[in-house]
Write an enzyme that holds these catalytic residues in place. Structure first.
Site: not given
Ligand SMILES: O=C(/C=C/c1ccc(O)c(O)c1)N[C@@H](Cc1ccc(O)cc1)C(=O)NCCCOc1c(-c2ccc(O)c(O)c2)oc2cc(O)cc(O)c2c1=O
Ligand SMILES: [Ca+2]
Length: 445
Positions: A147, A183
């Site tokens: 993330d 990401e």
């Protein structure tokens, strides 16, 4: 836990510890789930939130009595203390938060929307993150979505990934490495790019879903036939580095900006068409989204279906294989589920016999599969098309399933016949609920 707004979906993205306990269940339940999945060949990837901890607004008790104190910048359950976070000096902005996305140091060393920013240059931090990920690897997890990777220095992130243990030999064989996706929200216009992260693993290609949405919505004069060269030449990553998706958990809620272009399960007809194309098209490593219905739709904070304590509900499966309890389960929709099988079957074959005219396209994948889509707003797509497939009768996997086997196999949807010249007759009305057909050699009757 975040109580205001009430248990939002993004609560999960503010860690208070690396304990595997959450409103989704206990560590034992998680370990059991991973084991059951691995046993049937389903790999589990964990969404690793390692750039930051919680927002800077308070003292609290997280789940599993993990206390934390943001004023002291202390998370005893890890433990992290003030020395493990980027200081205001290292960040350099007046607020300590990221203020200018054009300053690469700020984007990495400052707080993302006030979330306490870990300093991955510190060996203590690297060690705690490595221990967390190795614990998950020990439980049988096959890899990670990292993330907010844009907010970490690529070389520090790469060092952490390279320091991880091999995957357990029992489930994966010897010398296998975790499969990593970073990401990186990069749609151009910022100095930090997706290209900086390709040395770590697959990288999110956010342009993919944006462009696919634009084409299938027919915005800005986009037409389906332009997808003939959909790939790197559209400003996207080389196929081997790209992690692609029609939408994701974050942009499926977005309104305004590129957000309106993204297709989601809220618009099922065109969403299925975009997913069918994505799954038939050889570019990138594809992700099918699986969501829940949230109400009111405008409230972009609403978390998953939960009981009165906020614990996430289990997913009830209906007799027809769909999900109940406000779970959307797009991955179980027949058209999407069957196109995943299509993708796996045609893997390694090239696009052949491309045919495109405005918003109608058709193409083969080698001699194994054939897809036709009619996205014209009014014209029926009809005629004889070369499919590249051997002569025979095929079950269309969009309109139905092929059930039974051998001589008593039958198709619950439309059957198409391919003649000795490899040609089939197509007639797709533009007002059809699913204006596409897909046939492949595993669906040969
Ligand atoms: O909307 C959200 C959450 C969004 C979000 C969460 C996870 C993701 O992986 C993601 O991509 C976005 N969060 C809400 C609520 C919120 C949460 C925390 C907070 O301190 C303030 C507000 C929100 O309105 N966020 C501000 C806009 C979205 O800004 C966020 C981004 C983000 C957005 C655009 C970018 O180009 C980018 O590089 C990062 O990443 C996050 C990552 C996280 O791990 C946790 C976050 O809170 C966020 C995050 O707030
Ligand atoms: Ca950071």
């Amino acid at each position: 836990m975040v109580w205001s707004p009430h248990r939002p979906w993004w609560e999960r993205y503010q860690p208070v510890s690396y304990k595997l306990i959450s409103r989704s269940g206990s560590e034992q339940e998680f370990a059991d789930m991973v084991e059951r999945c691995n046993k049937v060949g389903v790999r589990i990837f964990v969404d690793a939130v390692i750039n930051h901890m919680t927002g800077d607004s308070g003292i609290g008790v997280g789940i599993a009595d993990s206390t934390f104190n943001t004023y002291e910048q202390s998370y005893p359950a890890v433990p992290y203390s003030i020395h493990d976070f980027n200081s205001k000096e290292k960040c350099g902005t007046q607020s300590g938060n990221i203020e200018n996305y054009n300053n690469v140091n700020e984007v990495r060393n400052c707080r993302l929307v006030s979330l306490l920013d870990l300093d991955q240059s510190k060996s203590w931090v690297k060690d705690r993150i490595r221990d967390y990920l190795n614990h998950l690897i020990r439980l049988g997890v096959a890899g990670f979505r990292v993330d907010a990777s844009k907010h970490m220095w690529p070389d520090e992130l790469k060092a952490i990934v390279e320091s991880l243990n091999d995957l357990p030999e029992t489930h994966f064989g010897a010398g296998q490495r975790a499969f990593v996706f970073t990401e990186v929200i990069d749609m151009g216009g910022e100095p930090i790019t997706k290209y900086e992260y390709t040395g770590i693993g697959r990288v999110t290609e956010f342009l993919y879903g944006m462009k696919l949405g634009e084409v299938f919505r027919r915005w800005n004069n986009q037409k389906l036939e332009y997808l003939q060269f959909f790939g790197e030449s559209w400003g996207m990553l080389p196929s081997g580095y790209a992690w692609t998706f029609v939408d994701n958990h974050d942009n499926q809620r977005k309104h305004g900006g590129g957000g309106d272009m993204v297709l989601t399960f809220w618009e099922p007809r065109v969403y299925k068409m975009a997913n069918a194309f994505m799954l038939a098209w050889p570019y990138g490593y594809t992700k099918v989204m699986s969501s829940y219905y949230w109400y009111p739709r405008e409230d972009t904070d609403v978390g998953p279906p939960a009981d009165s304590y906020g614990n996430t509900n289990t997913v009830p499966i209906n007799d027809d294989g769909s999900c109940g309890g406000n779970w959307a389960c797009e991955h179980r929709w027949r058209q999407i589920r069957n196109m995943v099988a299509f993708r796996n079957l045609v893997h390694g074959t090239a696009v052949e016999n491309w045919w495109g005219r405005g918003d109608q396209i058709a193409f083969s994948r080698g001699r194994k599969g054939f897809l036709a889509i009619n996205n014209d707003y009014s014209q029926t797509m009809s005629g004889e098309f070369y499919t590249g497939l051997p002569e025979g009768f095929y079950c269309d996997c969009i309109s139905g399933d092929m059930l039974g086997s051998g001589d008593n196999a039958y198709c619950t949807g439309q059957t198409l016949s391919v003649n000795s010249m490899g040609r089939t007759h197509i007639n797709i009305r533009s007002d059809s609920e699913n204006p596409m057909i897909a046939i492949h050699v595993d669906y040969k009757l």
